[in-house]
Design an enzyme around this catalytic site. Sequence first.
Site, short mmCIF file in Angstrom:
data_model
loop_
_atom_site.label_atom_id
_atom_site.label_comp_id
_atom_site.label_asym_id
_atom_site.label_seq_id
_atom_site.Cartn_x
_atom_site.Cartn_y
_atom_site.Cartn_z
N SER A 144 42.13 33.90 29.12
CA SER A 144 42.74 35.16 29.54
C SER A 144 44.04 35.38 28.79
O SER A 144 44.76 34.42 28.47
CB SER A 144 43.02 35.12 31.05
OG SER A 144 43.79 36.24 31.45
N TYR A 157 45.68 31.38 38.81
CA TYR A 157 44.56 31.76 37.92
C TYR A 157 44.90 31.42 36.47
O TYR A 157 44.11 30.77 35.76
CB TYR A 157 44.26 33.24 38.07
CG TYR A 157 43.26 33.80 37.10
CD1 TYR A 157 41.88 33.70 37.35
CD2 TYR A 157 43.66 34.43 35.92
CE1 TYR A 157 40.96 34.20 36.46
CE2 TYR A 157 42.74 34.93 35.03
CZ TYR A 157 41.39 34.82 35.30
OH TYR A 157 40.47 35.32 34.41
#
Length: 252
Positions: A144, A157
């Site tokens: 990400s 996350y």
Amino acid sequence: MSNRIAIITGASRGLGKSAALHLAAQGVDIIGTYHSNAQEAQNVRGQIEALGARATMLQLDVGISSSFDGFAEQVAASLNADFGAQRFDFLVNNAGVGAHASFADTSEALFDQLLNVHFKGTFFLTQTLLPLIGDGGRIINISSGLTRFSPVGYAAYASMKGAVEVWTRYLAQELGPRGINVNTLAPGAIATDFGGGAVRDNQAVNDWVASNTAMGRAGQPDDIGAAVAMLLGEGGRWITGQRIEASGGMFV
């Protein structure tokens, strides 16, 4: 010569679906996984086959590592029965769950879920499948853009994805002697249903992303599917141990 074969986790929707379709268009056969929606998975299988590639869909929860040995047995059986093969060529570790919580509000249960799905699951699924990956194959771990930029709400996350990025480099080193390259692909904000679909469905969020992106818009699933196909194509053969961000220049 038989087609190359890719395993894509989370292939029934979003980025995984786009990657499957882009690869199928290049003549790559697909073993996709889905978490719960079998009908959605079969719809994607039909789209893959319409592009001229072969496909099968297998159920898998990447957060339950105790299921991986059984999954590997399913993969081996499918390779033989559906593709006439003993090994597959590409592994795309894509499946994941979204979560938005400040550090102070992150529960241990949420932390464990993110750990199990994004890092532990990816780590041990790859380990379990390693004997079935052909020499000269390739692995892409989806990370990400949040490992580089840090908006509030993604501490847990992004930390799991950061662990994936470090592990990717070690994996590239260990698998290099087998001619297997391993890279991280890090999407920016993409308009999918991931994390509740905020980038896709909330115009204010979409506008905010666009205003902070050099290319002037939020990403689309096909932006990432095409990047996966590029890395697994001829042009990616000499790239390994790298973090490649596909974010359109978000917070560049």
